[in-house]
Structure formats: C-alpha cells, structure tokens
Design a protein around this motif. Structure first.
Motif, PDB file in Angstrom:
ATOM      1  N   PHE A 255     104.974 -17.244 -24.902  1.00 30.77           N
ATOM      2  CA  PHE A 255     104.559 -16.998 -26.275  1.00 30.77           C
ATOM      3  C   PHE A 255     104.640 -15.507 -26.589  1.00 30.77           C
TER       4      PHE A 255
ATOM      5  N   SER B 233     102.289 -19.194 -19.156  1.00 28.94           N
ATOM      6  CA  SER B 233     102.372 -19.196 -20.624  1.00 28.94           C
ATOM      7  C   SER B 233     101.187 -18.465 -21.232  1.00 28.94           C
TER       8      SER B 233
ATOM      9  N   PHE C  51     100.987 -15.070 -23.575  1.00 29.72           N
ATOM     10  CA  PHE C  51     100.263 -15.030 -24.849  1.00 29.72           C
ATOM     11  C   PHE C  51      99.331 -13.818 -24.867  1.00 29.72           C
TER      12      PHE C  51
ATOM     13  N   SER D 187     105.843 -15.322 -33.882  1.00 33.62           N
ATOM     14  CA  SER D 187     105.913 -15.944 -32.558  1.00 33.62           C
ATOM     15  C   SER D 187     106.034 -17.459 -32.714  1.00 33.62           C
ATOM     16  N   PHE D 188     105.225 -17.996 -33.619  1.00 29.77           N
ATOM     17  CA  PHE D 188     105.247 -19.443 -33.842  1.00 29.77           C
ATOM     18  C   PHE D 188     106.593 -19.884 -34.386  1.00 29.77           C
TER      19      PHE D 188
ATOM     20  N   ILE E 291     109.435 -19.791 -31.766  1.00 34.23           N
ATOM     21  CA  ILE E 291     109.336 -20.869 -30.781  1.00 34.23           C
ATOM     22  C   ILE E 291     109.644 -22.209 -31.439  1.00 34.23           C
TER      23      ILE E 291
END
Lengths: 360, 250
Positions: A62, A134, A138, A252-253, A256
């Motif tokens: 992330f 992960s 993040f 980031s969202f 991805i």
C-alpha cells in the motif's frame, strides 16, 4: 525471429495502443482531453511500477505512492524557482536552493531518491510475509506523509511547493510510460523476475531451490520505487505545484484499484486497469457536470465518480477476481510459450486428482 | 574418509515436544539411505533440519566434514544439498519448463543447465510432453516427478526426498521409484529418502534407519532387515512372534 517477436510483442502492443491515444487527441485537437490523457499516462507509469513489485512478488504494497511523493518532491526541489526555494525551503542544501536544474536532472533525482529509500526500507521489511508485509508498507505511506507534512523547512509543510516549470505534455508522459512498460517487461522476462514469481508461488520450494527470496523481493521493490518515483517526478512537473496530501490514501487506493481491476497477474492488466478506470471515472465525472438530453439537463449526483469506482471494484472482484486481463498478456502472435492461466482454473486443477486416471 | 553427510546426536524441539532425541545417521557417497517410521516419528523433521528448515537445539550436521548447522535453507541448497519437500511443493502458475529452469539457475552456468535439463527430461518423458503447461495442471504423480526433477536440476551432491509416495496411487509410486533408481545409476545420485511403507524401501535402499518417537530404533543394511522382524519390532514396539503386545507405548 518468430520467437523474439512472440516474446516481446506485449510491451510493443501496449505502447502502440497508448501512442495511438495520444496521436488521436493531438490530431483531433481534443485539448480538453489533454489533462486527462497526461494524468492517465503518468498513472500507467505508476501502476506498472506497482505491478513490478506486487504482481511478481505477490506481496501487496500500500506504500508505493509514498515513493511517488518522494520522487515528486525530489523533482520539485530540483526545478522550483530559486526565489521561492530561498524563502520557503531554507532547509534545503544551498546547491538546490540557488539553482534551477534541468528536466533530465530532476527526473534522475526523482528516480534515484525513491530507489535509495526503497533499498533501506525494503531491507528492513521484506523479510515479512503476507499481510504483515502489507501493513508495514502501509505504515511507510503514513511515515512519508507525516515527514513531508511536517518538515516545513524542506517541503513547505502543508502549504504548497510552487514555481515548478511544467514541461510535461502528452508525448513526454508517453515516453516515460513506454519506458516503464519496457522495464517492467524486461524484468518479468529476466531470471530475477522468474525467481521472484517462484517465491510468490511457494516459499518452501523456492528456498529449497536456493532462491534468496528477500534479495529478489528487494530488487523488485527498488525497481518499483524507481518507476513510481519517476511517475511522481513527472506529476510534479505536470502540475507545477505540489502538496503532500496529493500522494496519500486516495491516490494509493485508486492506483491499487487500477491494478486490481486490470489484473495484477500481468503487465497488460496493469495498463488495461489504468485505462479502464480512467475512462469510467471520467465518464461519471462528465455525468456529474451534466449534459443535455433533449431539452432537459441530465445530471448524475455529485460523488458518482467515487461511487462508480467502488462499484466497479466490487463487480470485478465478484465476477473476474483475476481482473480484466485474467492474468494473460496481450498478444497477436502465439509464441512457443503458452500463456499462463492463473487463479480459478489452476486452483481447481491443484485440488486432489485421481492419479491413475490422469496418468493413464 | 568422512561420510558425505554425518548427523550427530541431533535434537529438535517444537515447543514442548521433542521431535528428535539425539538422532545420529550418516550417508556415504553413492549410497541410498532410507529413514522409515510411523507418523510423527521425526522423519520429516530430520530432513528439514538437514536442509536448514528447522534449527536443532543440539547436535551437529556435517556435509563432507564441514558443519552446516544454523545455515539458512537457501545457503544449504547452494551447497548442492537438495531437498524435495513433502507434499509436492511446485511453482503452480509457472510452466514445467520454468520450474526446471529455477532449479538450474543455481548452477550459474546456462549451457550446463540447459544440457542438464535435456538429459534429465530423458528420464521424465511425461514432463517433456508438458513443458509449456502450468505446473498446477499436472496430476499429483507428475507434480511429484516435477519436484524431484527440479531438485535434480541443481546437480545435488545429496538429494533428500521427503515421502515421495505421499497420497499417490501404488502404480505411480512404482514409477517414481523406477525413476529414482534410474537417476541413481545414471546421474550417480546419493539419496536420503523418508518413507512410511517399508516393503518397497527394503528392495530399494542400501541402508535403513528406523525412527520412532524421535529416536533411531534400528539401523542396518537393508539386506539384513529384509525378514521384517526387527523393523516390525521397532515400528510397533513388539515383534511378530510375540504372543501379545506387552507394552505399546514408547
């Protein structure tokens, strides 16, 4: 020759596709689309960067957008107006404060600095597996955001970094996106790419085959950071103004999401995801602004873009868990190497089998 | 001359459980040695410890006289001590060919690796037919063959095979042992194999260790153990001629 073409057709096809989009918008004079197009090409570079690490290692990160932030600020430091830097960024080294560097040098910084940070940070976390890794990535995103938001004398904190020249247009963005696609392709065809995918498939067997999982992951992590950082450097020199929160959760969202929608099992998926998500979000935004249907003005509610993206993601996860590409690569010529089906079919085949039948 | 592999007083503990208690064994160059024993005897633990997968609490493991205890698995693999892990660990979405290439990369010599693969495929015609298939599409027996072939690609000085027969039909197991036998003769392989079933092993192996409760109960030449009495006694704690099991607990 045939083998060579079959092996390397995918990146060429993808680049030609993106090049055609740029050419059409240029020839057609679709200036309104230009901003969207450049943003899309920069995101191609970023998502391809994500794919290099996530797709090959199977470890979801992330934090790659953190490298985009680092790359963007590196380019900003190099190219912003000295008059601005001397007043607002007094913590920068004098060499950076007093000079305005060229585009190539700025891009070199936007590639090198994230790569170095990735090397140090990756060394610390890439021993972790699965969700632990992960979560660490993040945390990295949050760390980068905190540092860049609060280190006022170097990043101008929560106010903006301004005065960055903007030489980045569609062709420049295309050139970098193409470069990113080629790098990702060469990595995936190399023995390092293969060894990394081996660690993704089975850690025990990879170790038993003498594969240094951490080393392979680190290599991909650094390469990924370099590509994503280059994306940040381009973005800075496209917008001309930088704020830290541009490179945080929502970006980031969305990056991805692009990789998931396209399919993280292939390079084609990474590129297709960016295109698909960009097109859908743009259409919904267009709807939000409203367009006339006959005499009435048809208007979608505000926020449809975000909602639509969420819905798209949910639908993809339900109906095509391996993304639009299904883990396959774009190909015109069938090579000697058959495409690798991933996911469902394979998982089924992996289940218990009747040996006597299969062998007879 | 020192044995190729020497395991001396090896003990492994999983939490409160002593999986291995001071087990010792050795393998000479060119030998086929088998460890047999019931479930939970410590067979897989022994191989895992040799391959660096678990760290022993005490004891020594020497390859050609040099201690390899405490080294990481990928380092031990690079000493060309190759493990075929239990339960067919293959790289599922990669093709059969790629699986084999990964084994060969360790050699660092492309030409030798390619020649090695070519020679090896002579022993595995079934794999040659399926070179471009994703490995997960193979049947269980083929996957086991692939796991063995991948390990042999590293040109091991010692090949460790953990329960090659697990979950396979008897006919497939026979095929796998035929291939192992062929590899032994042609490639001069030295083998250390774990098995639960003893009948097949007694014909195949040079020497046998019977493991139960984490300790070596019996060791000897396979030829001397062929009547089965000593093995039966070691396995179950009583012999076939005994009238009733006096004490079955270890």
């Amino acid at each position: 020759m045939h083998v060579f073409v079959a092996r390397h057709q995918t990146p060429v096809l993808l680049i030609v596709l993106l090049g055609a989009a740029v050419a059409i918008s240029e020839v057609g004079g679709l200036d309104a689309l230009q901003v969207t197009l450049v943003e899309m090409l920069i995101r191609v570079l970023v998502v391809v960067g994500l794919y290099v690490f996530i797709g090959n290692s199977g470890v979801i990160s992330f934090g790659q957008v953190g490298f985009m932030c680092i790359g963007a600020y590196a380019a900003g430091w190099a190219t912003a107006e000295p008059s601005f830097k001397q007043v607002m960024l007094q913590g920068l080294p004098e060499l950076l404060q007093e000079n305005q560097f060229s585009f190539p040098l700025a891009m070199a910084g936007a590639i090198l600095l994230p790569a170095i940070v990735a090397l140090l940070f990756g060394f610390a976390i890439l021993r972790l597996n699965g969700i632990a890794a992960s979560i660490a990535t993040f945390a990295f995103l949050i760390i980068v955001n905190s540092i860049y938001s609060n280190w006022d004398s170097v990043t101008a904190g929560v106010s903006s970094l301004i005065g960055i020249p903007t030489p980045v247009g569609p062709w420049v963005a295309l050139a970098f996106a193409a470069g990113g696609i080629l790098v990702a392709h060469l990595f995936q065809m190399s023995r390092y790419g293969l060894l990394l995918r081996a660690t993704r498939e089975d850690g025990v067997a990879a170790k038993a085959s003498g594969v240094h999982s951490v080393r392979m992951r680190l290599l991909a992590f650094v390469l990924s950071a370099a590509l994503v950082g280059a994306g940040g450097g381009l973005y800075a020199q496209f917008l001309g103004i930088l704020t830290v929160d541009t490179f945080y959760l929502s970006l980031s969202f969305i990056t991805i999401a692009m990789l998931v929608v396209g399919g993280m099992g292939s390079l084609t998926g990474a590129v297709a995801g960016v295109i698909a998500v960009t097109v859908i979000v743009q259409l919904l935004r267009f709807g939000e602004r409203g367009f006339p249907v006959g005499s009435a003005l048809f208007k979608l509610p505000v926020g449809s873009g975000e909602l639509g993206l969420g819905l798209l993601l949910a639908l993809i996860l339900i109906f095509r868990p391996n993304g639009l590409s299904g883990g396959k690569e774009l190909a015109l010529i069938r090579g000697p190497r058959e495409m690798m089906p991933e996911g469902g079919a394979v998982a089924g085949a992996r289940a218990l089998q009747d040996d006597s039948n299969a062998v007879a | 001359m020192a044995a190729l592999l020497e395991v001396e007083n090896l003990s492994v503990r999983y939490g409160d459980l002593m999986a291995l208690r001071s087990a010792s064994l050795s393998v000479d160059e060119g030998e086929v040695v088998c460890i047999i024993g019931p479930n939970g005897a410590g067979k897989s633990t022994t191989l895992a410890a040799i391959a660096g997968g678990v760290r022993p609490v005490s004891g020594d493991i020497r390859l050609e006289g040099r201690s390899i205890v405490g080294r990481r698995p990928e380092h031990i693999a690079r000493l060309r001590l190759s493990l075929v892990p239990e339960g067919r660990h293959i790289f599922g979405t990669l093709t059969v060919e790629e699986n084999l290439q990964i084994g060969g990369y360790m050699l660092g010599d492309r030409a030798a690796a390619r020649a090695g693969m070519e020679r090896l495929l002579g022993h595995f015609p079934r794999l040659r037919e399926r070179l471009r298939y994703p490995a997960a599409r193979l049947s269980g027996g083929e996957q086991q063959m692939l796991a063995v072939a991948r390990a042999v690609m590293t040109r091991p000085r010692l090949l460790l095979v953990d329960e090659p027969s697990l979950g396979l039909a008897p006919r497939i197991i026979d095929q796998i042992y035929e291939i192992l036998l062929e590899l032994r003769q042609r490639e001069k392989l030295t083998l250390l194999i774990n098995e639960q079933s003893s009948a097949r092993i007694l014909k195949f192996a040079d020497r046998i260790y019977v493991l139960r409760g984490g300790a070596v109960q019996v060791e000897g030449r396979a030829a001397d153990l062929r009547d089965g009495e000593a093995i039966h006694r070691a396995y179950f704690g009583f012999g076939t001629q005994d009238s009733a099991p006096a004490e079955t607990a270890a």
